[in-house]
Design a protein around this motif. Structure first.
Motif, PDB file in Angstrom:
ATOM      1  N   SER A 279       7.305   5.682   6.976  1.00 49.36           N
ATOM      2  CA  SER A 279       7.046   4.712   8.040  1.00 49.36           C
ATOM      3  C   SER A 279       7.919   3.491   7.810  1.00 49.36           C
ATOM      4  O   SER A 279       8.528   3.344   6.763  1.00 49.36           O
ATOM      5  N   LEU A 280       7.979   2.602   8.801  1.00 45.01           N
ATOM      6  CA  LEU A 280       8.743   1.379   8.639  1.00 45.01           C
ATOM      7  C   LEU A 280       8.006   0.432   7.695  1.00 45.01           C
ATOM      8  O   LEU A 280       6.884   0.681   7.290  1.00 45.01           O
ATOM      9  N   MET A 281       8.648  -0.699   7.375  1.00 42.33           N
ATOM     10  CA  MET A 281       8.071  -1.653   6.435  1.00 42.33           C
ATOM     11  C   MET A 281       6.720  -2.169   6.923  1.00 42.33           C
ATOM     12  O   MET A 281       6.554  -2.481   8.097  1.00 42.33           O
TER      13      MET A 281
ATOM     14  N   GLU B 187       1.330  -5.309  -1.587  1.00 44.67           N
ATOM     15  CA  GLU B 187       1.195  -3.910  -1.994  1.00 44.67           C
ATOM     16  C   GLU B 187       1.682  -2.962  -0.901  1.00 44.67           C
ATOM     17  O   GLU B 187       2.382  -1.977  -1.175  1.00 44.67           O
ATOM     18  N   SER B 188       1.314  -3.252   0.347  1.00 42.96           N
ATOM     19  CA  SER B 188       1.728  -2.366   1.441  1.00 42.96           C
ATOM     20  C   SER B 188       3.241  -2.452   1.664  1.00 42.96           C
ATOM     21  O   SER B 188       3.882  -1.456   2.015  1.00 42.96           O
ATOM     22  N   LEU B 189       3.820  -3.642   1.454  1.00 40.80           N
ATOM     23  CA  LEU B 189       5.262  -3.786   1.607  1.00 40.80           C
ATOM     24  C   LEU B 189       5.995  -2.939   0.580  1.00 40.80           C
ATOM     25  O   LEU B 189       6.925  -2.200   0.908  1.00 40.80           O
ATOM     26  N   PHE B 190       5.567  -3.031  -0.679  1.00 39.22           N
ATOM     27  CA  PHE B 190       6.232  -2.239  -1.717  1.00 39.22           C
ATOM     28  C   PHE B 190       6.026  -0.747  -1.477  1.00 39.22           C
ATOM     29  O   PHE B 190       6.946   0.048  -1.656  1.00 39.22           O
ATOM     30  N   GLY B 191       4.816  -0.386  -1.049  1.00 39.59           N
ATOM     31  CA  GLY B 191       4.541   1.013  -0.749  1.00 39.59           C
ATOM     32  C   GLY B 191       5.450   1.560   0.334  1.00 39.59           C
ATOM     33  O   GLY B 191       5.945   2.688   0.239  1.00 39.59           O
ATOM     34  N   SER B 192       5.713   0.748   1.371  1.00 39.78           N
ATOM     35  CA  SER B 192       6.593   1.201   2.446  1.00 39.78           C
ATOM     36  C   SER B 192       8.054   1.234   2.001  1.00 39.78           C
ATOM     37  O   SER B 192       8.846   2.017   2.521  1.00 39.78           O
TER      38      SER B 192
ATOM     39  N   ILE C 180      10.754  -9.776   3.335  1.00 36.95           N
ATOM     40  CA  ILE C 180      10.688  -8.693   2.347  1.00 36.95           C
ATOM     41  C   ILE C 180      10.640  -9.256   0.935  1.00 36.95           C
ATOM     42  O   ILE C 180       9.789  -8.890   0.120  1.00 36.95           O
ATOM     43  N   GLN C 181      11.561 -10.167   0.616  1.00 32.92           N
ATOM     44  CA  GLN C 181      11.661 -10.658  -0.755  1.00 32.92           C
ATOM     45  C   GLN C 181      10.512 -11.582  -1.130  1.00 32.92           C
ATOM     46  O   GLN C 181      10.080 -11.607  -2.283  1.00 32.92           O
ATOM     47  N   GLU C 182       9.997 -12.324  -0.161  1.00 32.59           N
ATOM     48  CA  GLU C 182       8.821 -13.169  -0.458  1.00 32.59           C
ATOM     49  C   GLU C 182       7.623 -12.303  -0.826  1.00 32.59           C
ATOM     50  O   GLU C 182       6.898 -12.590  -1.787  1.00 32.59           O
ATOM     51  N   LYS C 183       7.424 -11.212  -0.083  1.00 33.08           N
ATOM     52  CA  LYS C 183       6.315 -10.300  -0.390  1.00 33.08           C
ATOM     53  C   LYS C 183       6.534  -9.616  -1.743  1.00 33.08           C
ATOM     54  O   LYS C 183       5.591  -9.411  -2.519  1.00 33.08           O
ATOM     55  N   LEU C 184       7.781  -9.249  -2.044  1.00 30.33           N
ATOM     56  CA  LEU C 184       8.066  -8.600  -3.327  1.00 30.33           C
ATOM     57  C   LEU C 184       7.879  -9.568  -4.492  1.00 30.33           C
ATOM     58  O   LEU C 184       7.457  -9.165  -5.576  1.00 30.33           O
ATOM     59  N   GLU C 185       8.182 -10.859  -4.290  1.00 30.78           N
ATOM     60  CA  GLU C 185       7.924 -11.840  -5.347  1.00 30.78           C
ATOM     61  C   GLU C 185       6.425 -11.966  -5.603  1.00 30.78           C
ATOM     62  O   GLU C 185       5.992 -12.139  -6.752  1.00 30.78           O
ATOM     63  N   CYS C 186       5.624 -11.886  -4.541  1.00 31.57           N
ATOM     64  CA  CYS C 186       4.167 -11.874  -4.722  1.00 31.57           C
ATOM     65  C   CYS C 186       3.728 -10.605  -5.463  1.00 31.57           C
ATOM     66  O   CYS C 186       2.840 -10.644  -6.309  1.00 31.57           O
TER      67      CYS C 186
END
Length: 470
Positions: A31-33, A39-44, A150-156
């Motif tokens: 699926s898309l991002m 967690e859902s962002l990294f999973g996607s 994307i990167q803000e969520k990954l930093e979290c």
């Protein structure tokens, strides 16, 4: 010099077996991002590989290749950054070295072709077309909102800084020689195709960047071509090189990297001084003098004595519930991206009801706030009391994210990166932990002695947009 273009050497059966589990065929279209949570962002990002499997089998261990045949995802990746974006971006006062590097791999070595000063798009395109140079664009999340998200969520998600670079390489060319990095790398193929070769690390989980000669690295352990929508992950220390095949107009990919200087060794260097300082207050063994002339010559029993002190510290550590890590925490919170709120800018302006004694409050932006206990930074007296500091990244500047030392102009203008937050007496620590550990708290139930202190704490946090009244 690595071979470029033409027919790629076919992987042997052994290499195919190594990639088999990591390679995901078109039947498993992701699926898309998803931006619902970190967690859902990294999973996607790694879909259809599951998070548990990724960290059990790949993270810091071996590469992961996810080959997809999903037109929707390929189109989404392409929207993150394209060669055509450079024309508009070059109008925003980009500089060689700081924002863009021009380079090419020549005889196994990196040749930098940067000009001086500001980047001119026509000159940039000329070097790209005629000199077959690779364009390396630093930290595109400063300009592209989707990458910021994307990167803000990954930093979290990681609790570590996340940087990125875009690489645009013309056909039949290679930008960088074989090398390894000091970061965990996720590669998203945006445009065109890129031929990759990965090699066994010479330094596992390396702490620095290094170029490796081809006669030292041996045969590739993995060899493949990335197409739009594909993802590649490899641990720090993985030797790699990549070229754009002939017949492909150009390749554009982005590297998203994290976990630089974020090892147990780094954490020990940060946390042990605080542990030693606290222990020395209570244990006279750490306050006794070192032997005479120890700083001049080696004393035979000094290592034995130091070993016994370290064992004592280890015993104390096992019984310590909280371990200080002020410098690493502050560095992370000070340099990370602010929340990506899109059009909802009002979320960073205090609004709604003022917090009163009978109000219920809850924490906002939990992933962007930390609490530390440190000596009072505003008191220059010889004896400094410990204070509670609440740092946050809500006012950080996206424009300077991961850009290293800032220029003099930013410092003069007062726009350089700095810590943002609040300072409280130690008596406020329990109340702060109460707010952090509960979804909703009533102001009058805060663990403070007076109603005035309770309202004062709530108002201070509300003013910084760290809580909301519900």
């Amino acid at each position: 010099m690595p071979k470029k273009g033409g027919k790629h050497t076919e992987m042997g059966k052994e290499m195919q077996a190594q990639c088999k589990r990591a390679k995901v065929e078109a039947a498993c279209s992701p699926s898309l991002m998803s931006y619902e949570s970190p967690e859902s962002l990294f999973g996607s990002l790694i879909s259809p590989i599951k998070e548990e499997m990724f960290f059990r089998e790949y993270w810091e261990q071996k590469p992961l290749l996810v080959q997809r045949n999903d037109p929707l995802l390929a189109a989404y990746y392409q929207s993150l950054f394209q060669l055509s974006d450079l024309k508009e971006l070059c109008c925003q006062s980009l500089h060689y070295g700081r924002d863009i590097n021009i380079c090419r791999c020549v005889n196994g070595k990196k040749k930098v072709l940067n000009k001086e000063g500001k980047v001119n798009y026509m000159q940039l395109k000329k070097d790209f077309d005629q000199k077959k140079a690779t364009i390396q664009f630093h930290q595109p999340q400063r300009f592209k909102e989707e990458l910021w998200k994307i990167q803000e969520k990954l930093e979290c998600y990681f609790g570590s800084l996340v940087g990125s670079n875009v690489y645009i390489t013309p056909q039949g060319s290679q930008g960088l020689p074989p090398h390894y990095d000091d970061v965990e790398v996720f590669i998203l193929q945006l445009e065109g195709e890129k031929h990759w070769r990965l090699y066994k690390p010479t330094v596992h989980l390396a702490r620095e960047y290094n170029v490796e000669s081809e006669d030292r690295i041996g045969n590739p352990t993995h060899e493949f071509v990335l197409k739009p929508g594909d993802l590649l992950y490899f641990p720090r220390g993985t030797i790699h090189q990549a070229d754009t095949p002939l017949g492909i107009s150009h390749s554009t990919h982005i590297t998203i990297s994290t976990y630089q200087n974020n090892s147990w060794g780094d954490f020990l260097l940060d946390a042990i001084p605080g542990l030693v300082f606290d222990t020395a207050k209570e244990d006279v063994a750490l306050r006794t003098s070192i032997p005479r002339q120890l700083l001049m010559v080696d004393i035979a029993d000094s290592t034995k004595k130091l070993s016994s002190i370290l064992r004592m510290l280890a015993d104390r550590l096992e019984n310590t519930r909280e371990l200080r890590s002020s410098d690493m925490k502050k560095d992370f919170i000070m340099n990370r991206l602010p929340p990506c709120l899109g059009n909802d800018c009002d979320s960073l302006i205090p609004g709604g009801k003022l917090p009163k004694l009978d109000c219920k409050i809850r924490l906002q932006f939990r992933d962007h706030v930390i609490i530390t206990v440190e000596p009072d930074q505003e008191n220059s007296d010889e004896i400094r009391k410990e204070m509670v500091y609440v740092y946050h990244s809500l006012k950080n500047r996206r424009e300077t994210h991961m850009m290293g030392a800032e220029d003099d102009a930013a410092i003069k203008e007062g726009t350089s990166q700095q810590t943002h937050g609040l300072r409280f007496p130690m008596s406020y620590l329990d109340a702060l932990k109460q707010i952090w550990s509960n979804p909703i708290v009533c102001v009058k139930e805060l663990n403070l002695t007076s109603d005035e202190e309770k309202e004062s704490l709530a108002l201070a946090l509300w003013t910084e947009c760290l809580i909301e009244v519900i």
